[in-house]
Write a protein that holds these residues in place. Structure first.
Motif, mmCIF file in Angstrom:
data_model
loop_
_atom_site.group_PDB
_atom_site.id
_atom_site.type_symbol
_atom_site.label_atom_id
_atom_site.label_comp_id
_atom_site.label_asym_id
_atom_site.label_seq_id
_atom_site.Cartn_x
_atom_site.Cartn_y
_atom_site.Cartn_z
ATOM 1 N N HIS A 84 -6.450 4.795 -4.265
ATOM 2 C CA HIS A 84 -7.678 4.230 -3.655
ATOM 3 C C HIS A 84 -8.698 5.428 -3.620
ATOM 4 O O HIS A 84 -9.917 5.012 -3.673
ATOM 5 N N GLU A 85 -8.446 6.658 -3.598
ATOM 6 C CA GLU A 85 -9.433 7.683 -3.576
ATOM 7 C C GLU A 85 -10.046 7.519 -4.892
ATOM 8 O O GLU A 85 -11.331 7.759 -5.009
ATOM 9 N N ARG A 108 0.843 5.830 -0.119
ATOM 10 C CA ARG A 108 -0.184 6.720 -0.220
ATOM 11 C C ARG A 108 -0.055 7.850 -1.462
ATOM 12 O O ARG A 108 0.977 8.387 -1.515
ATOM 13 N N LEU A 126 -10.768 -2.001 2.485
ATOM 14 C CA LEU A 126 -10.895 -0.580 2.373
ATOM 15 C C LEU A 126 -12.220 -0.154 2.708
ATOM 16 O O LEU A 126 -13.220 -0.768 1.971
ATOM 17 N N TRP A 132 1.008 1.799 5.310
ATOM 18 C CA TRP A 132 1.139 2.572 4.109
ATOM 19 C C TRP A 132 2.613 3.082 3.949
ATOM 20 O O TRP A 132 3.226 3.676 4.863
ATOM 21 N N ALA A 151 -2.426 2.254 9.662
ATOM 22 C CA ALA A 151 -1.363 3.064 9.395
ATOM 23 C C ALA A 151 -0.056 2.723 8.980
ATOM 24 O O ALA A 151 0.487 3.241 8.051
ATOM 25 N N ARG A 208 -15.707 5.707 0.316
ATOM 26 C CA ARG A 208 -15.790 7.279 0.970
ATOM 27 C C ARG A 208 -17.130 7.477 1.107
ATOM 28 O O ARG A 208 -18.152 7.114 0.500
ATOM 29 N N PHE A 232 0.765 -1.162 -0.086
ATOM 30 C CA PHE A 232 -0.018 -0.074 0.021
ATOM 31 C C PHE A 232 0.821 1.359 0.139
ATOM 32 O O PHE A 232 1.952 1.219 0.930
ATOM 33 N N ARG A 290 -11.388 4.901 1.033
ATOM 34 C CA ARG A 290 -10.795 5.348 2.109
ATOM 35 C C ARG A 290 -9.579 4.714 2.407
ATOM 36 O O ARG A 290 -9.546 3.281 2.134
ATOM 37 N N ARG A 291 -8.535 5.415 2.808
ATOM 38 C CA ARG A 291 -7.309 4.442 3.526
ATOM 39 C C ARG A 291 -7.614 3.761 4.836
ATOM 40 O O ARG A 291 -6.993 3.125 5.399
ATOM 41 N N THR A 292 -8.843 4.122 5.430
ATOM 42 C CA THR A 292 -9.196 3.343 6.810
ATOM 43 C C THR A 292 -9.515 1.957 6.407
ATOM 44 O O THR A 292 -9.826 1.720 5.137
#
Ligand SMILES: NC(=O)c1ccc[n+]([C@@H]2O[C@H](COP(=O)([O-])OP(=O)(O)OC[C@H]3O[C@@H](n4cnc5c(N)ncnc54)[C@H](OP(=O)(O)O)[C@@H]3O)[C@@H](O)[C@H]2O)c1
Length: 251
Positions: free
Chosen positions: A183-184, A179, A248, A198, A195, A251, A177, A189-191
């Protein structure tokens, strides 16, 4: 004389970062993606000569224009970076066949066609580099994205194995993964993924370019994923198969 690199998917994320790092190394650049304005903004921010070549690599005429640029003997391209990509949030049973086709064309066919266009000139010159941004997913049974990335990895390894003696280096970069906008753009979302999982695009790009310089056929970027990789063959497919984009949150 300065060398030239062509980077696909240079308007954002890993591709923009790879372009910045290649520019810092003194490469002239050919920047490819669909968004001309973003490519021009990137070109203006770099201190090396840049050519902006807007193209949708899933459109045959556009792909052919980029292939022709790579094959032009008057303007040799020393390094091809096949990086453009996207993902599909839906799984195979639910996804749109048109999206699946575009996915396969961008992740598997475009790197093949562009490598094929770049190789003859590289062979004549006796040197060249091809960095293909694949994914750790290419080692996993997690759907059509993973299958397309597996194709890209196998092709890149083949080029490395078959043309090393001709002075050509080919590296498949396998990030976990990262950043970026990836994904957006999928509406996720990245949730849902911790963390710590990433990585930074700059670090991943740096490891990919270092691997290409060293002639490494496969580079798993980021120490976290290098730790995980040897364990993957020991995990049953039915467990690995759960690591889909469903982890994931939408959004
Ligand atoms: N982010 C991750 O977690 C991750 C993990 C493993 C592997 N990867 C791979 O890394 C590569 C780069 O992705 P990223 O994370 O940097 O995503 P990103 O920030 O969304 O960037 C994707 C790039 O691909 C370009 N692109 C998309 N469709 C295109 C098309 N049809 N024709 C030409 N260019 C196109 C986009 O530009 P335009 O919209 O301007 O065309 C953009 O420059 C992809 O191959 C991806 O599969 C990403």
């Amino acid at each position: 004389m300065a060398m030239t690199a062509l980077v696909t998917g240079a308007s954002a994320g890993l591709g923009a970062e790879l372009a910045r790092q290649l520019a810092a190394d003194g490469f002239r650049l050919v920047l490819v993606a669909r968004d001309r304005a973003r490519l021009e903004a990137l070109a203006a921010s770099l201190a090396v000569p840049c050519e902006v070549l807007p193209a949708d690599l899933t459109v045959p005429d556009d792909l052919q224009r980029v292939a022709a640029r790579l094959a032009d003997p008057a303007r040799p391209v020393d390094v091809l970076v096949s990086n453009a990509g996207f993902g599909i949030a839906a799984e195979l049973a639910d996804s749109d066949p048109a999206d699946e086709r575009r996915l396969l064309e961008l992740l598997a066919w475009a790197p093949l066609r562009l490598s094929q266009a770049a190789l003859p000139g590289m062979l004549v010159r006796g040197r060249g580099g091809i960095l293909t941004v694949a994914s750790l997913a290419g080692l996993l049974p997690t759907g059509s994205y993973a299958a397309a990335k597996a194709h890209a990895i196998a092709l890149s390894r083949s080029i490395a194995a078959q043309h090393r003696a001709d002075g050509i280096r080919a590296t498949a970069l396998l990030p976990g993964f990262v950043r970026t906008e990836f994904h957006e753009r999928m509406g996720l979302r990245r949730t849902g993924v911790p963390a710590i999982a990433w990585a930074d695009a700059a670090d991943v790009a740096r490891e990919g370019l270092a691997g290409l310089r060293r002639g490494r056929a496969v580079v798993v970027s980021d120490w976290r994923y290098r730790l995980v990789r040897p364990v993957l063959p020991l995990v049953p497919d039915r467990m690995l198969g759960r690591w889909t984009m469903r982890r994931l949150d939408p959004r």
